[in-house]
Design an enzyme around this catalytic site. Structure first.
Site, PDB file in Angstrom:
ATOM      1  CB  ALA A 174    -106.683 -40.030 -45.363  1.00 48.51           C
ATOM      2  N   GLY A 233    -106.320 -39.134 -40.278  1.00 48.69           N
ATOM      3  CA  GLY A 233    -106.062 -40.573 -40.278  1.00 48.69           C
ATOM      4  C   GLY A 233    -104.842 -40.956 -39.438  1.00 48.69           C
ATOM      5  CD  GLU A 286    -109.723 -40.875 -38.296  1.00 46.57           C
ATOM      6  OE1 GLU A 286    -110.937 -40.799 -38.189  1.00 46.57           O
ATOM      7  OE2 GLU A 286    -109.147 -40.771 -39.394  1.00 46.57           O
TER       8      GLU A 286
HETATM    9  N1  DAK Z   1    -102.057 -35.873 -47.851  1.00 46.56           N
HETATM   10  C1  DAK Z   1    -101.239 -35.762 -48.910  1.00 46.56           C
HETATM   11  N2  DAK Z   1    -100.077 -35.097 -48.882  1.00 46.56           N
HETATM   12  C2  DAK Z   1     -99.724 -34.513 -47.721  1.00 46.56           C
HETATM   13  C3  DAK Z   1    -100.532 -34.589 -46.557  1.00 46.56           C
HETATM   14  C4  DAK Z   1    -101.750 -35.326 -46.649  1.00 46.56           C
HETATM   15  N3  DAK Z   1    -102.563 -35.513 -45.609  1.00 46.56           N
HETATM   16  N4  DAK Z   1     -99.912 -33.905 -45.568  1.00 46.56           N
HETATM   17  C5  DAK Z   1     -98.781 -33.438 -46.091  1.00 46.56           C
HETATM   18  N5  DAK Z   1     -98.660 -33.801 -47.386  1.00 46.56           N
HETATM   19  C6  DAK Z   1     -97.581 -33.491 -48.312  1.00 46.56           C
HETATM   20  C7  DAK Z   1     -97.658 -32.045 -48.779  1.00 46.56           C
HETATM   21  O1  DAK Z   1     -98.572 -31.921 -49.854  1.00 46.56           O
HETATM   22  C8  DAK Z   1     -96.227 -31.782 -49.184  1.00 46.56           C
HETATM   23  O2  DAK Z   1     -96.008 -32.367 -50.447  1.00 46.56           O
HETATM   24  P1  DAK Z   1     -95.124 -31.590 -51.598  1.00 46.56           P
HETATM   25  O3  DAK Z   1     -95.836 -30.293 -51.798  1.00 46.56           O
HETATM   26  O4  DAK Z   1     -93.763 -31.448 -50.968  1.00 46.56           O
HETATM   27  O5  DAK Z   1     -95.167 -32.526 -52.766  1.00 46.56           O
HETATM   28  C9  DAK Z   1     -95.428 -32.576 -48.169  1.00 46.56           C
HETATM   29  O6  DAK Z   1     -96.323 -33.535 -47.635  1.00 46.56           O
HETATM   30  C10 DAK Z   1     -94.924 -31.707 -47.021  1.00 46.56           C
HETATM   31  O7  DAK Z   1     -96.031 -31.029 -46.472  1.00 46.56           O
HETATM   32  P2  DAK Z   1     -96.036 -29.443 -46.209  1.00 46.56           P
HETATM   33  O8  DAK Z   1     -95.172 -28.743 -47.202  1.00 46.56           O
HETATM   34  O9  DAK Z   1     -97.466 -29.025 -46.124  1.00 46.56           O
HETATM   35  O10 DAK Z   1     -95.338 -29.365 -44.784  1.00 46.56           O
HETATM   36  P3  DAK Z   1     -95.547 -28.267 -43.654  1.00 46.56           P
HETATM   37  O11 DAK Z   1     -94.521 -28.532 -42.622  1.00 46.56           O
HETATM   38  O12 DAK Z   1     -95.623 -26.900 -44.248  1.00 46.56           O
HETATM   39  O13 DAK Z   1     -96.984 -28.581 -43.037  1.00 46.56           O
HETATM   40  C11 DAK Z   1     -98.714 -30.023 -42.116  1.00 46.56           C
HETATM   41  C12 DAK Z   1     -97.187 -29.775 -42.351  1.00 46.56           C
HETATM   42  C13 DAK Z   1     -98.905 -31.402 -41.530  1.00 46.56           C
HETATM   43  C14 DAK Z   1     -99.247 -28.955 -41.142  1.00 46.56           C
HETATM   44  C15 DAK Z   1     -99.436 -29.868 -43.488  1.00 46.56           C
HETATM   45  O14 DAK Z   1     -98.786 -30.722 -44.444  1.00 46.56           O
HETATM   46  C16 DAK Z   1    -100.863 -30.262 -43.434  1.00 46.56           C
HETATM   47  O15 DAK Z   1    -101.719 -29.518 -42.966  1.00 46.56           O
HETATM   48  N6  DAK Z   1    -101.178 -31.476 -43.947  1.00 46.56           N
HETATM   49  C17 DAK Z   1    -102.524 -31.959 -44.005  1.00 46.56           C
HETATM   50  C18 DAK Z   1    -102.956 -32.391 -42.638  1.00 46.56           C
HETATM   51  C19 DAK Z   1    -104.395 -32.844 -42.637  1.00 46.56           C
HETATM   52  O16 DAK Z   1    -105.337 -32.068 -42.894  1.00 46.56           O
HETATM   53  N7  DAK Z   1    -104.577 -34.118 -42.365  1.00 46.56           N
HETATM   54  C20 DAK Z   1    -105.884 -34.705 -42.319  1.00 46.56           C
HETATM   55  C21 DAK Z   1    -106.179 -35.246 -43.661  1.00 46.56           C
HETATM   56  S1  DAK Z   1    -107.844 -35.698 -43.755  1.00 46.56           S
HETATM   57  C22 DAK Z   1    -112.625 -41.110 -45.132  1.00 46.56           C
HETATM   58  C23 DAK Z   1    -111.423 -41.702 -45.019  1.00 46.56           C
HETATM   59  C24 DAK Z   1    -110.414 -41.071 -44.368  1.00 46.56           C
HETATM   60  C25 DAK Z   1    -110.559 -39.828 -43.864  1.00 46.56           C
HETATM   61  C26 DAK Z   1    -111.761 -39.221 -43.968  1.00 46.56           C
HETATM   62  C27 DAK Z   1    -112.832 -39.830 -44.608  1.00 46.56           C
HETATM   63  N8  DAK Z   1    -113.752 -41.764 -45.841  1.00 46.56           N
HETATM   64  C28 DAK Z   1    -113.382 -42.276 -47.110  1.00 46.56           C
HETATM   65  C29 DAK Z   1    -114.886 -42.127 -45.124  1.00 46.56           C
HETATM   66  C30 DAK Z   1    -109.446 -39.172 -43.258  1.00 46.56           C
HETATM   67  C31 DAK Z   1    -109.156 -37.904 -43.617  1.00 46.56           C
HETATM   68  C32 DAK Z   1    -107.916 -37.277 -43.248  1.00 46.56           C
HETATM   69  O17 DAK Z   1    -107.018 -37.835 -42.688  1.00 46.56           O
END
Ligand code: DAK
Length: 261
Positions: free
Chosen positions: A66, A111, A114
């Site tokens: 997400a 997400g 998921e």
């Molecule tokens: N959201 C927004 N932007 C994201 C993103 C994300 N999840 N993942 C990557 N990006 C963006 C980065 O900010 C970056 O943007 P710029 O800085 O270039 O503008 C671009 O994508 C490239 O990312 P990186 O520079 O970080 O790329 P790397 O290769 O260095 O790293 C990575 C890749 C996938 C390891 C890293 O980007 C990362 O850790 N991303 C986050 C992964 C993560 O934690 N995903 C889970 C998100 S939490 C709910 C509803 C939904 C959810 C929960 C509760 N309620 C409302 C009940 C769900 C939550 C989630 O999914």
């Protein structure tokens, strides 16, 4: 319909839904979720699409979760609205009466993991990475992760992966039963197409009823599940495809192309 963050195309009975926000690693913001919702409505209503393949644009990511930038400052009401939207879309993918194959080409985190689990099954490229990193962000999985992961990999493995927020590679995802097959990146869509075409050889109504029977059966006791199976089995006998499939067998000839009737 044209979308900003989603590509939709169809070819030879297969609908391709591609999440297309590669600059943000295909992260799901509200706009993208709404477009996925609309794309699956189109897919559901298009009788020429019998199997769906869901994938992510670019080489790096399926869906990196997400959108954290959008979620960061949400209040309780906005968080609930966002969660409801995601769950509505994922449930639509899970219950659409056509098989949906996830072709996971890269990061499938939060997400992203998921949404892949809402599909009927997953094929992964060797570059794919799966995980539910939410607890590291101070939240719980919110788009069904606490429920679907356990159903796919079992209770103990799901708890370990969710509590540790560990990211696993495609081979490990295969080992724990989260994905059906791992292939080289250039083989991912051909492999998904190959499986889709194997499905397309069969009677579409029967395939669709199998999906409904399996999905419903997994949520109820065995007696209720078997009763539902008997119901869908009976329903097949109202179709032209059942008549043709069985007549062809008895007449020792190859069945004609199924008509989806
Ligand atoms: N959201 C927004 N932007 C994201 C993103 C994300 N999840 N993942 C990557 N990006 C963006 C980065 O900010 C970056 O943007 P710029 O800085 O270039 O503008 C671009 O994508 C490239 O990312 P990186 O520079 O970080 O790329 P790397 O290769 O260095 O790293 C990575 C890749 C996938 C390891 C890293 O980007 C990362 O850790 N991303 C986050 C992964 C993560 O934690 N995903 C889970 C998100 S939490 C709910 C509803 C939904 C959810 C929960 C509760 N309620 C409302 C009940 C769900 C939550 C989630 O999914």
């Amino acid at each position: 319909m044209e979308f900003k963050n989603v590509l939709l195309k169809k070819e030879n009975g297969i609908g391709y839904v591609t999440i297309n926000r590669p600059k943000a690693l295909n992260a799901l913001n509200s706009e993208t979720l709404t477009e996925i919702d609309l794309a699956f409505d189109e897919v559901a209503n298009d009788d020429e699409i019998l199997v769906v393949i869901l994938t992510g644009a670019g080489e790096k990511s399926f869906v990196a979760g997400a959108d954290i930038s959008e979620m960061k400052d949400m209040n309780v009401i906005e968080g609930r609205k966002f969660g409801l939207l995601g769950n509505k879309v994922f449930r639509k993918i899970e219950t659409i009466e056509k098989p949906v194959i996830a072709a996971v080409n890269g990061f499938a985190l939060g997400g992203g993991c998921e949404i892949s689990m809402a599909c009927d099954f997953r094929i992964a490229s060797t570059k794919a990475k799966f995980g539910q990193p939410e607890v590291g962000l101070g939240i719980t999985p919110g788009f069904g992760g606490t429920q679907r992961l356990a159903r796919h990999v079992g209770l103990g493995m799901a708890k370990e992966l969710i509590y540790t927020a560990r990211i696993i590679d495609a081979q490990e995802a295969y080992r724990v039963g989260l994905v059906n097959k791992v292939v080289e990146p250039e083989e991912l869509l051909p492999e998904a197409n190959k499986i889709a075409n194997e499905i397309l050889k069969n009677a579409p109504i029967a395939v669709s009823l199998c999906k409904q029977a399996i999905n419903r059966g997994m949520q109820v006791d065995m007696d209720t599940a078997i009763a539902f199976e008997a119901e869908v089995f009976g329903e097949c006998f109202s179709t032209e495809d059942q008549t043709e499939g069985m007549t062809a067998f008895v007449e020792k000839r190859k069945e004609k192309a199924f008509k989806n009737k």
